[in-house]
Each structure stands twice: as C-alpha cells, then as structure tokens.
Design a protein around this motif. Sequence first.
Motif, PDB file in Angstrom:
ATOM      1  N   ASN A 103       0.914  -1.249   0.460  1.00 24.24           N
ATOM      2  CA  ASN A 103      -0.342   0.547  -0.045  1.00 24.24           C
ATOM      3  C   ASN A 103       0.791   1.325  -0.443  1.00 24.24           C
ATOM      4  O   ASN A 103       0.676   2.225  -0.183  1.00 24.24           O
ATOM      5  CB  ASN A 103      -0.847  -0.381   1.553  1.00 24.24           C
ATOM      6  N   TRP A 126      -2.689  -4.141  -1.961  1.00 23.44           N
ATOM      7  CA  TRP A 126      -3.804  -3.233  -1.180  1.00 23.44           C
ATOM      8  C   TRP A 126      -3.961  -3.462  -0.164  1.00 23.44           C
ATOM      9  O   TRP A 126      -3.961  -4.969   0.253  1.00 23.44           O
ATOM     10  CB  TRP A 126      -4.997  -3.434  -2.280  1.00 23.44           C
ATOM     11  N   SER A 127      -4.743  -2.317   0.962  1.00 25.49           N
ATOM     12  CA  SER A 127      -5.176  -3.005   2.037  1.00 25.49           C
ATOM     13  C   SER A 127      -6.325  -2.244   2.005  1.00 25.49           C
ATOM     14  O   SER A 127      -6.694  -0.775   1.243  1.00 25.49           O
ATOM     15  CB  SER A 127      -3.561  -2.269   3.241  1.00 25.49           C
ATOM     16  N   GLU A 147      -8.576   0.464   4.362  1.00 24.32           N
ATOM     17  CA  GLU A 147      -7.938   1.891   5.047  1.00 24.32           C
ATOM     18  C   GLU A 147      -7.436   2.185   6.246  1.00 24.32           C
ATOM     19  O   GLU A 147      -7.822   1.844   7.041  1.00 24.32           O
ATOM     20  CB  GLU A 147      -9.494   3.023   4.484  1.00 24.32           C
ATOM     21  N   GLU A 194      -4.487   1.644  -1.018  1.00 22.83           N
ATOM     22  CA  GLU A 194      -5.884   1.363  -0.316  1.00 22.83           C
ATOM     23  C   GLU A 194      -7.200   1.596  -0.402  1.00 22.83           C
ATOM     24  O   GLU A 194      -7.578   2.554  -1.563  1.00 22.83           O
ATOM     25  CB  GLU A 194      -5.490   1.879   1.506  1.00 22.83           C
TER      26      GLU A 194
END
Length: 323
Positions: free
Chosen positions: A148, A184-185, A187, A195
């Motif tokens: 991220n 990706w993560s 938030e 994110e």
Amino acid sequence: MFRKKDHSDEFTIFFATDVHGSNVCFKKFIGAAKFYEADVLLLGGDVTGKMVVPIARQADGSHLTSFAGKKVRLTTADQVSDFERRIGDMGFYPEVMAEEEFQELREQPEKQERLFHSLIEARLEQWIDYARPRLSNQGVKCFAAPGNDDSFFIDQLLGESGVIELLEGRVVELDGLEILTTGWSNETPWKTERECSEDELKQRILPMIDQLAEPRSAIFNIHVPPYGTALDQCPELDEELRPVHKGGNPVMTSAGSTTVRELIETYQPILGLHGHIHEGRGTARLGRTVCVNPGSNYSEGVLNGSLIRIKAREVKDVHLTQG
C-alpha cells in the motif's frame, strides 16, 4: 510457472516483507536463498522507502543535513559517504545537492515528488543489478509485489526487470500450488496510494479466487493481515497520528482487514502470507490456514523473514528468522 529442480513434493519458501527501501535488508533477502537453502524467494509489499534526506553542500565545503530531528554537519568526503550508506541501509534516500538547490526544493512540492520517484527508480535498478547474477547462479526464482505504501510506477520496473517476477493482481503456479497476490490494504490513517474500502478490497481479491482450481490448496499472499489476530496488532493512534497511551503503556489495536479474515475463513487456503503491520510478527491459525507475518525491523538494518516448508500441499513448518 515455477517447479523445483528435483521435482520432489517438498519445497521451501523464504518470505520477507516491508523492507521499505533498506539496501542492507534487500541484500540479505537475496542472500537468504543460499543461506537458508530456500527454493523460492518471495518479497512482500512496501518495497520502497518513505522519504528523501537532502545533504546540502555549503560554501566552506562542508555538508549540512537533518535527520531524526537533529542537524548534522559533515566535514569530510568520508563522512558524507558513510552517512549516505547508513541512511540507505535504513531505507531512506540521501541526495547531495547545493544549498541553493535545497532551498529551491523546499518551495516546490512537485519537484520534491519527481526527485523522490527518480531516487526510488535508481535504487530499484541497483537492486535488480545486484540480484541478477546471484539469482542466476543459484537458479532461484524470485517473486515480489508492491504494498500500500508503494507508488504505482514501480510495478513496471519490477515487471520488466527479467529478474524479479511481479505478482500483483495475478494467480501464479508455484510447484503445483497456486498463489494469488495483492498489496492493496484496507483504509489506514496514512492515506497511502494502494488502500481502499473493505468492499473494494474484496472485489480485488474475489476475481483471483475465481481463477483458482483448488482454493484449499492455494496460498493467499495478501499484504494486509486478517483482522483480530496476533498479526495485526499495532499501537492505536489519535487524530494527530500520535500513539495513544494508558497507564504509561501504548494502547494496542487491530488494524488488519475484516475482508481478508472473511475470505481466509471461507476458502481455507493452506497458507496466508502477510505484512503491513511491522509489530505483528508471528503466526496464527484461522481454521486449517496457517497465516504468517514476519514483521519488519528494516530501519535497524535487520531482515525479519519466515522460512516455510510445504510438502504434499500442506504447510509442514514455519520458522521465523531474523538477521
């Protein structure tokens, strides 16, 4: 596709993550294949560093810089070189420039961003050049994915390297096992580049799961760890992004992904590979799935890793490494 040279039903993965630009950690990562006799090297997300450290050349020939809130004067070329090396090993990007250029740079955020990206690109190219002969001589396959914190432009650099295979958003076969990957993560307070909401994260992962022939024999290489496990514990932050304390001790909280936990519990892959939470070093089980977060001490030049032995489509053992 990767297949082990001797075609046995056992192979070993060395997995490390969150090196954040540290030169020494990356070199240790490449050396881990030989040191630990691993068949596969897998570098998790957050590959690049966080900031540039300007070193301003003064009229008297000395150099001024600032690090960790302190001003530092470097009076010899050896001191400058040593400082650059130490900063690079900590994951930052030193850049020597004239004092006038430094003052101009302070007022131009766009120019700062261009410099930052150029230094990231230069370091990744140095890493690729370092890895190429060593991986070739050992016959070891190396995979990586951004996290991220990583800018999108590094995907092309990694993907075109011919040395490190880019995994982001793909399903790849590893010695008869399938591995899906995303950096990706959910938030975060830091508002990083990769994110998104939990629902959006699910929509990124589900299409890869649909490609799997056997989800229960797969590896989920997802940068953010599952929520509510030992792997996602980190200090709670206030609105000013400062750690919250109670009774003199930091208050810990879960910062992992509910989506990642849900998908692991639903599909029960043999292995979950995670990072993101530097303090979350350890292993955890969600049903039959073994989840691993080696943690990160990159700023100290220490490489945290995990040596994972897989046999007959099962995780036989996991050893957390540090060095």
